[in-house]
Design a protein around this motif. Sequence first.
Motif, PDB file in Angstrom:
ATOM      1  N   LEU A   1       0.845  -1.189   0.000  1.00  0.00           N
ATOM      2  CA  LEU A   1       0.000   0.000   0.000  1.00  0.00           C
ATOM      3  C   LEU A   1       0.880   1.239   0.000  1.00  0.00           C
ATOM      4  CD1 LEU A   1       0.029   1.229   3.137  1.00  0.00           C
ATOM      5  CD2 LEU A   1      -1.526  -0.652   3.524  1.00  0.00           C
ATOM      6  N   ALA A   2       0.249   2.371  -0.307  1.00  0.00           N
ATOM      7  CA  ALA A   2       0.957   3.645  -0.379  1.00  0.00           C
ATOM      8  C   ALA A   2       0.424   4.591   0.683  1.00  0.00           C
ATOM      9  CB  ALA A   2       0.791   4.266  -1.762  1.00  0.00           C
ATOM     10  N   LYS A   3       1.322   5.308   1.340  1.00  0.00           N
ATOM     11  CA  LYS A   3       0.976   6.325   2.312  1.00  0.00           C
ATOM     12  C   LYS A   3       1.557   7.660   1.860  1.00  0.00           C
ATOM     13  CE  LYS A   3      -1.095   3.899   5.617  1.00  0.00           C
ATOM     14  NZ  LYS A   3      -2.455   4.200   6.106  1.00  0.00           N
ATOM     15  N   PRO A   4       0.771   8.753   1.810  1.00  0.00           N
ATOM     16  CA  PRO A   4      -0.554   8.904   2.393  1.00  0.00           C
ATOM     17  C   PRO A   4      -1.706   8.349   1.566  1.00  0.00           C
ATOM     18  CG  PRO A   4       0.134  10.971   1.414  1.00  0.00           C
ATOM     19  CD  PRO A   4       1.297  10.031   1.271  1.00  0.00           C
ATOM     20  N   GLY A   5      -1.457   7.844   0.372  1.00  0.00           N
ATOM     21  CA  GLY A   5      -2.521   7.294  -0.450  1.00  0.00           C
ATOM     22  C   GLY A   5      -1.984   7.015  -1.836  1.00  0.00           C
ATOM     23  N   PRO A   6      -2.797   6.406  -2.713  1.00  0.00           N
ATOM     24  CA  PRO A   6      -2.302   6.045  -4.042  1.00  0.00           C
ATOM     25  C   PRO A   6      -2.310   7.187  -5.050  1.00  0.00           C
ATOM     26  CG  PRO A   6      -4.533   5.251  -3.748  1.00  0.00           C
ATOM     27  CD  PRO A   6      -4.130   5.856  -2.433  1.00  0.00           C
ATOM     28  N   ALA A   7      -3.040   8.276  -4.781  1.00  0.00           N
ATOM     29  CA  ALA A   7      -3.087   9.417  -5.699  1.00  0.00           C
ATOM     30  C   ALA A   7      -2.279  10.565  -5.101  1.00  0.00           C
ATOM     31  CB  ALA A   7      -4.536   9.841  -5.944  1.00  0.00           C
ATOM     32  N   ILE A   8      -1.127  10.868  -5.712  1.00  0.00           N
ATOM     33  CA  ILE A   8      -0.143  11.776  -5.110  1.00  0.00           C
ATOM     34  C   ILE A   8       0.082  12.986  -6.024  1.00  0.00           C
ATOM     35  CG2 ILE A   8       2.210  11.964  -4.249  1.00  0.00           C
ATOM     36  CD1 ILE A   8       0.441  10.048  -2.665  1.00  0.00           C
ATOM     37  N   PRO A   9      -0.005  14.206  -5.491  1.00  0.00           N
ATOM     38  CA  PRO A   9       0.281  15.387  -6.306  1.00  0.00           C
ATOM     39  C   PRO A   9       1.714  15.383  -6.832  1.00  0.00           C
ATOM     40  CG  PRO A   9      -0.862  16.009  -4.287  1.00  0.00           C
ATOM     41  CD  PRO A   9      -0.479  14.558  -4.145  1.00  0.00           C
ATOM     42  N   CYS A  10       1.871  15.869  -8.039  1.00  0.00           N
ATOM     43  CA  CYS A  10       3.190  15.931  -8.674  1.00  0.00           C
ATOM     44  C   CYS A  10       4.158  16.742  -7.814  1.00  0.00           C
ATOM     45  CB  CYS A  10       3.038  16.575 -10.050  1.00  0.00           C
ATOM     46  SG  CYS A  10       4.567  16.749 -10.960  1.00  0.00           S
ATOM     47  N   GLY A  11       5.374  16.212  -7.640  1.00  0.00           N
ATOM     48  CA  GLY A  11       6.413  16.910  -6.899  1.00  0.00           C
ATOM     49  C   GLY A  11       6.426  16.645  -5.416  1.00  0.00           C
ATOM     50  N   THR A  12       5.447  15.914  -4.909  1.00  0.00           N
ATOM     51  CA  THR A  12       5.415  15.590  -3.482  1.00  0.00           C
ATOM     52  C   THR A  12       5.904  14.162  -3.266  1.00  0.00           C
ATOM     53  OG1 THR A  12       3.095  14.871  -3.555  1.00  0.00           O
ATOM     54  CG2 THR A  12       3.514  17.198  -3.120  1.00  0.00           C
TER      55      THR A  12
END
Length: 211
Positions: free
Chosen positions: A11-22
């Motif tokens: 799984l991904a933290k903080p979630g699977p949809a990540i803003p570009c550059g973060t």
Amino acid sequence: MTRTLPKPIILAKPGPAIPCGTSVTIWCWGTLVAQEFCLHKEGGPLTWVRQPPLEPGNKVKFPITNMTEDTAGRYYCHCHSRAGWSECSDPLELLVTGFYSKPSLSALPSPVVTSGGNMTLQCGSRHGFSRFILTEEGDHGLFWTLDSQPQPSGQYQALFPVGPVTPSHRWTFRCYGCYRNNPQVWSEPNDALELLVSEISLTAISKEDLH
């Protein structure tokens, strides 16, 4: 004889949809006997290997410090011990957001709905997105995807049915757009749209009640 370990959880933290550059961290959970964990990106040439920490534990993390179009994709992990290799984990779809202008999101006929009722959420844009993604905010991270439909006005849109809605749940949504040839690269999200759930049916209000 070599045994197959149970497949790990990814799984991904903080979630699977990540803003570009973060940044994002991919976590892999396996059995306590795992001696190393391997992370692989589908279509990529590299596999990252991590050893679990010295203290008791069965998980490792793979940090991504700068989310880009290249780091978006489908990831798997598996672990290894003296007993052999585990099965491959279920896939993790890691998504990057913010590459295109945000679409619009509106509630039809209005954002006010009677408890137990249904409504339609309309995602729209003039950018010609192939697909729209509707996400519901919350820990569960639910989302739905529909192909877009071109309109005579030049707008592209998708209609998402929602319901039945209840006041015990907070109904907050965002919409993204993406293209079919690059489905893991999403637009910016629209401003959050929250549905307002009414306990009283508007059709049940008599004319006398309005005076």
